[in-house]
Design an enzyme around this catalytic site. Structure first.
Site, short mmCIF file in Angstrom:
data_model
loop_
_atom_site.label_atom_id
_atom_site.label_comp_id
_atom_site.label_asym_id
_atom_site.label_seq_id
_atom_site.Cartn_x
_atom_site.Cartn_y
_atom_site.Cartn_z
N ARG A 76 20.93 -26.81 -47.94
CA ARG A 76 20.90 -25.57 -46.49
C ARG A 76 21.50 -26.82 -45.34
O ARG A 76 21.53 -26.09 -44.03
CB ARG A 76 20.07 -24.91 -46.26
CG ARG A 76 20.13 -23.90 -47.94
CD ARG A 76 18.71 -22.64 -47.09
NE ARG A 76 17.85 -22.18 -47.67
CZ ARG A 76 18.78 -21.06 -48.46
NH1 ARG A 76 20.66 -20.85 -48.19
NH2 ARG A 76 18.83 -20.05 -49.95
N ASP A 138 22.59 -12.72 -52.99
CA ASP A 138 22.06 -11.64 -51.96
C ASP A 138 23.75 -10.35 -51.48
O ASP A 138 23.19 -9.86 -51.34
CB ASP A 138 22.29 -11.62 -50.41
CG ASP A 138 21.52 -12.88 -50.66
OD1 ASP A 138 19.97 -13.30 -51.61
OD2 ASP A 138 20.67 -14.16 -49.87
#
Ligand code: F6P
Length: 403
Positions: A76, A138
Site C-alpha cells: 500500500r 470493493d
C-alpha cells in the site's frame, strides 16, 4: 500495426484480489503480441523505488490465468510518502529515475482508488506516462461499471451466506456476517441479495438496530425462526453517521477559517493557523502522524458484527452468533467472470498502449472497455446511490436495510 510503445512496466498495488494475475497475463500477452518488452515490478510502487523487477516474457506469464493473489506482490506504499529507513520520504523522483533507467515508455498500474491517485501523482509530478486498470473487491472505483475481483468476492460471500442459512435454520438463531468492502456497500449488498440475507447493513444507509430488531421479530411472528444479517465493515449507526458528518463539517469550517487567517493583512505563511490555535487554548496539540509500518499497516480489528449480534440478541431474545469473513473473500482463484473481465481489460490496455494512449484508466462500460482520463477518476469514489436498482430490489424482497 507498429506499436507506439516499446517497453512497459507492470505493478500491482493496494490490497490483493482474485484476477490480478489474470490481468497481468492479459496485459503482458497482448503487449508481447504487439512487440513490447514487459517488465514486472515487485510489491507495488515500492518495487519501482527499490528497483526490484523481473522480465515478464511468455514463459513467465504462463499458468497465471487461474492463480489467486498477485505473483508480483503488492503493497500500500505511496511514492510520495514511502516509509524508508524509519522515516516517511517523498520518493517520486527516484521512482521516475528508475522508470527512465528501465526505459519504460509507460507504467501500467493495477489497483483501486489509491492506485489511481498514486499513478496520477507520478504523471503530474514526475512526467511519467501511466495507464491503470480498476481492481478491487470493493467495487468503489469511480468511472467504471465494475472493478475486477468484485465478482469472485461476491461469490465467496454469497456461498458463506448459503452455508450460514443451514446452520442458522437448524438452531433457530440470528447469525450476523461481517463482510469487507471498505467504505462502500457493494459487496455486502450484492452478496446479501444473492444469498437472501434478511437484513443488509451498508455504509450508504446508516442503520437503527431497533428497526432491524422489529423486522426480525416480525419474521419470527410469521414462523421464520432464523435470520441472517449481512453487515458491511463500513456500516454505521445513525448516531455514528451524524458524528462523522458533524466532524467533517467542523473540519471544513476550521480549514476555511485558517485560509481566511492566512490571507489576512500580509500574514506570513502559517501564522493564521497558529493564531486559530492560540484562540482555542483548550484544544489538544496536534499529534504527530504515526509512521505506517511497512507491511502490517493495521492489526486485525474486532468485528463490528459482534456488537450488532450482542444488541440484537438483547433486543429480540433470540440467540445470536457472529461470523467475520475477513480476508477469505479476497483469496483463491478468480471466477470465470473475473478471468474474462481481466483478460478483456488487459488486452484492451495493450491495444491502447500500442496506439500511444496514456494517462488513462481502462474502464468497463457495458460490453466494452474504454479509456477514461485518469484526472477524472483519481480522488473520487463510487458508492451506492440511494436510488440504485439493487436497493429497490432488496426492499422489494422484504430485506431490512436498517432504515
Ligand atoms: O480494499 C480492499 C480491502 O479488502 C477492503 O475491503 C478492506 O477494508 C481492506 O482492503 C483491508 O485491507 P488490509 O488487507 O490491508 O487489511
Amino acid at each position: 500495426m507498429k506499436s507506439k510503445t516499446n517497453c512497459i512496466g507492470i505493478l500491482t498495488s493496494g490490497g490483493d484480489c482474485p484476477g490480478l494475475n489474470a490481468a497481468i497475463r492479459g496485459v503482458a500477452k497482448a503487449a508481447i503480441h504487439y512487440g513490447m518488452k514487459v517488465v514486472g515490478i515487485h510489491d507495488g510502487f515500492r518495487g519501482l523505488v527499490e528497483n526490484r523487477t523481473v522480465l515478464l516474457d511468455s514463459l513467465a506469464i504462463s499458468g497465471l490465468l487461474t492463480r489467486g493473489g498477485t505473483v508480483l506482490g503488492t503493497s500500500r506504499d505511496k511514492p510520495n510518502k514511502m516509509p524508508m529507513g524509519g522515516k516517511e520520504r517523498d520518493m517520486t523522483q527516484v521512482a521516475a529515475e528508475n522508470a527512465a533507467r528501465l526505459q519504460l515508455d509507460c507504467l501500467v498500474c493495477l489497483g483501486g482508488g489509491g492506485t489511481q491517485k498514486n499513478a496520477l501523482h507520478l504523471h503530474k509530478e514526475a512526467g511519467l506516462r501511466v495507464l491503470t486498470l480498476p481492481k478491487t473487491i470493493d467495487n468503489d472505483v469511480f468511472g467504471t461499471d465494475v472493478t475486477f475481483g468484485f465478482d469472485t468476492a461476491m461469490e465467496v460471500a454469497t456461498d458463506a451466506i448459503d452455508r450460514l442459512h443451514s446452520t442458522a435454520t437448524s438452531h433457530h438463531r440470528i447469525i450476523v456476517l461481517e463482510i469487507m468492502g471498505h467504505n462502500a456497500g457493494w459487496l455486502t449488498l450484492g452478496a446479501g441479495i444473492a444469498g437472501g440475507a434478511d437484513a443488509i447493513l451498508i455504509p450508504e444507509i446508516p442503520y437503527d438496530l431497533d428497526k432491524v430488531a422489529a423486522h426480525l421479530a416480525e419474521r419470527r411472528r410469521t414462523g421464520k425462526r432464523f435470520s441472517i444479517i449481512a453487515v458491511a465493515e463500513g456500516a454505521m449507526t445513525r448516531e455514528e453517521a451524524k458524528a462523522i458528518a458533524d466532524a467533517a463539517k467542523a473540519e471544513k469550517k476550521e480549514t476555511r477559517e485558517a485560509d481566511r487567517d492566512k490571507k489576512g493583512k500580509g500574514k506570513e505563511k502559517g501564522e493564521g493557523k497558529d493564531r486559530a490555535r492560540k484562540e482555542r487554548p483548550d484544544r489538544e496539540p496536534e499529534p504527530e502522524a504515526p509512521l505506517p509500518m511497512a507491511g502490517a499497516v493495521r492489526l486485525v480489528q474486532e468485528p463490528k458484527a459482534s456488537r450488532i449480534a450482542r444488541e440484537l440478541q438483547r433486543l429480540t431474545g433470540t440467540e445470536a452468533r457472529v461470523t467475520s469473513l475477513g480476508h477469505v473473500v479476497r483469496g483463491g482463484t478468480p471466477s470465470a467472470t473475473d478471468r474474462l473481465l481481466c483478460t478483456r481489460l488487459g488486452t484492451r490496455a495493450a491495444e491502447l498502449l500500442a496506439e500511444g494512449t496514456y494517462n488513462v484508466m481502462v474502464a468497463v462500460r457495458g460490453d466494452g472497455c474504454e479509456p477514461v482520463p485518469l484526472q477524472e477518476v483519481a480522488g473520487r469514489r463510487k458508492v451506492i446511490p440511494p436510488d440504485h436498482p439493487w436497493i429497490t430490489t432488496a426492499r422489494l424482497t422484504e430485506t431490512c436495510l436498517g432504515d
